[in-house]
Design a protein around this motif. Structure first.
Motif, mmCIF file in Angstrom:
data_model
loop_
_atom_site.group_PDB
_atom_site.id
_atom_site.type_symbol
_atom_site.label_atom_id
_atom_site.label_comp_id
_atom_site.label_asym_id
_atom_site.label_seq_id
_atom_site.Cartn_x
_atom_site.Cartn_y
_atom_site.Cartn_z
ATOM 1 N N UNK A 46 0.865 -1.185 0.000
ATOM 2 C CA UNK A 46 0.000 0.000 0.000
ATOM 3 C C UNK A 46 0.896 1.228 0.000
ATOM 4 N N UNK A 47 0.650 2.129 -0.959
ATOM 5 C CA UNK A 47 1.504 3.303 -1.102
ATOM 6 C C UNK A 47 0.675 4.576 -1.219
ATOM 7 N N UNK A 48 1.215 5.645 -0.669
ATOM 8 C CA UNK A 48 0.661 6.976 -0.866
ATOM 9 C C UNK A 48 1.789 7.910 -1.221
ATOM 10 N N UNK A 71 4.013 9.426 1.445
ATOM 11 C CA UNK A 71 3.225 9.593 2.659
ATOM 12 C C UNK A 71 3.214 8.309 3.487
ATOM 13 N N UNK A 72 3.184 7.175 2.811
ATOM 14 C CA UNK A 72 3.356 5.889 3.491
ATOM 15 C C UNK A 72 3.698 4.830 2.443
ATOM 16 N N UNK A 73 4.315 3.750 2.904
ATOM 17 C CA UNK A 73 4.709 2.642 2.023
ATOM 18 C C UNK A 73 4.782 1.377 2.879
ATOM 19 N N UNK A 74 3.697 0.589 2.852
ATOM 20 C CA UNK A 74 3.616 -0.622 3.673
ATOM 21 C C UNK A 74 3.654 -1.862 2.792
ATOM 22 N N UNK A 75 4.195 -2.935 3.344
ATOM 23 C CA UNK A 75 4.254 -4.210 2.629
ATOM 24 C C UNK A 75 3.719 -5.324 3.515
ATOM 25 N N UNK A 76 2.855 -6.133 2.956
ATOM 26 C CA UNK A 76 2.313 -7.298 3.664
ATOM 27 C C UNK A 76 2.714 -8.554 2.882
ATOM 28 N N UNK A 123 -2.344 3.796 -3.782
ATOM 29 C CA UNK A 123 -2.497 2.584 -4.581
ATOM 30 C C UNK A 123 -2.187 1.315 -3.801
ATOM 31 N N UNK A 124 -2.680 0.198 -4.340
ATOM 32 C CA UNK A 124 -2.357 -1.150 -3.876
ATOM 33 C C UNK A 124 -1.660 -1.876 -5.019
ATOM 34 N N UNK A 125 -0.579 -2.592 -4.696
ATOM 35 C CA UNK A 125 0.174 -3.347 -5.703
ATOM 36 C C UNK A 125 0.409 -4.753 -5.185
#
Length: 321
Positions: A46-48, A71-76, A123-125
């Motif tokens: 998830x990225x902003x 703004x944020x960059x998360x990985x699951x 966005x979601x990638x």
């Protein structure tokens, strides 16, 4: 291809389908395969971010000005082999669905926006890695709305107070021996998306020419990168009023409707901002049109109910003139 389908989807949390700071962003990654496959990893991110970029000609060289902010960059990690590169994770044949969720940071971030030389995207990638040479990706953007009720105010109470105040301006122009006076009054400075308001134009035409009021909504996009600034403007024509013959006076009233899809005013991004003005001109043959510009702030509108009867008419406060 063994992998027939790869997609990432999110679950809506409200009737707008938008997300804001502090919301939980949940969804699923779907993988459809024709047979059992071994994978190194399956991850969703998830990225902003905000990004601006444009080109300028400086002498014989073309210079690219760009800037970006995360703004944020998360990985699951959904699947990952136990030993890097050994492909020990297995995806069964058929349709496989993997849920995920992220909590969006509860901080001030600007709404989604796409301008002339810059974008603010969320966005979601999803990425499925079978080997170094076999990587599949998919992406979807989700609409994001700032939590700030006034993302343009820069903590200035004067701007917020002025949103409901009446706006007024006067322009006096001389043509030969004649004088034309134009007084423009708008109900207020702040309007919500889809809202309408009345505009009053008093024209005292002392010239020998007929003049016609014209109404515009002026959009101004400003982008900043590497201490450089680029501005893009766009005038949206909103219609004309009744003509005012020579040596006469007339007050013309116009209803300005804000398109519901027009992006709201915002200043809460360090690399770009969006502003609006209300412009009224007096069109006359063989002369340069005089104009008046009034400040206009477009606010986020309220979501429409699922079932809403159309209004037959729009009522607004009577304006002076």
């Amino acid at each position: 291809m063994t992998v027939k389908h790869l997609s990432v989807e999110y679950d809506k949390v409200n009737e707008r389908g938008t997300f804001s700071p502090g919301d939980t962003l949940s969804g699923k990654v779907t993988v459809v395969t024709s047979k059992e496959i071994k994978v190194q990893s399956l991850v969703v991110k998830a990225k902003g971010k905000a990004k601006v970029s444009w080109c300028e000609q400086e002498g014989q060289a073309t210079v690219i000005h760009s800037n970006k902010k995360k703004y944020f960059n998360f990985e699951h990690i959904i699947l990952q082999d136990k030993k890097k590169g050994d492909g020990s994770e297995i995806i069964s044949p058929g349709r496989n669905v993997y849920p995920f969720n992220f909590v969006i940071p509860d901080t001030d971030m600007p709404s989604s926006y796409k301008g002339r030389w810059g974008t603010i995207t969320y966005s979601l990638r999803a990425q499925l890695t079978q080997s170094v040479w076999l990587v599949q990706k998919t992406k979807t953007e989700f609409p994001f709305l700032t939590k700030s009720e006034f993302p343009f105010a820069s903590k200035s109470e004067m701007i917020i107070i002025g949103l409901k105040e009446q706006q007024h301006a006067t322009r006096i122009t001389f043509y030969g021996s004649g004088r034309i006076t134009m007084n423009v009054t708008s109900e207020k400075m702040g309007l919500k998306q889809g809202e309408a308001m009345g505009i009053s134009v008093e024209v005292i035409n002392g010239s020998a020419r007929t003049v016609t009021p014209k109404f515009y909504l002026c959009e101004k996009q400003t982008f900043v990168a590497q201490s450089k600034r680029m501005v893009h403007t766009n005038d949206i024509f909103c219609g004309t009023g009744d003509s005012v013959p020579a040596e006469t006076s007339r007050t013309v009233t116009k209803i300005l409707s804000i398109p519901p899809q027009l992006p709201p005013t915002f200043f809460n991004c360090c690399m770009m901002k969006l502003e609006y003005r209300l412009k009224v001109t007096l069109a006359a043959p063989l002369i340069r049109d005089p104009e008046i510009k009034l400040p206009l702030v477009i606010l986020l509108g309220s979501p429409k109910p699922l079932q809403q009867k159309p209004k037959r008419s729009i009522w607004f406060r009577k304006l002076p003139g």
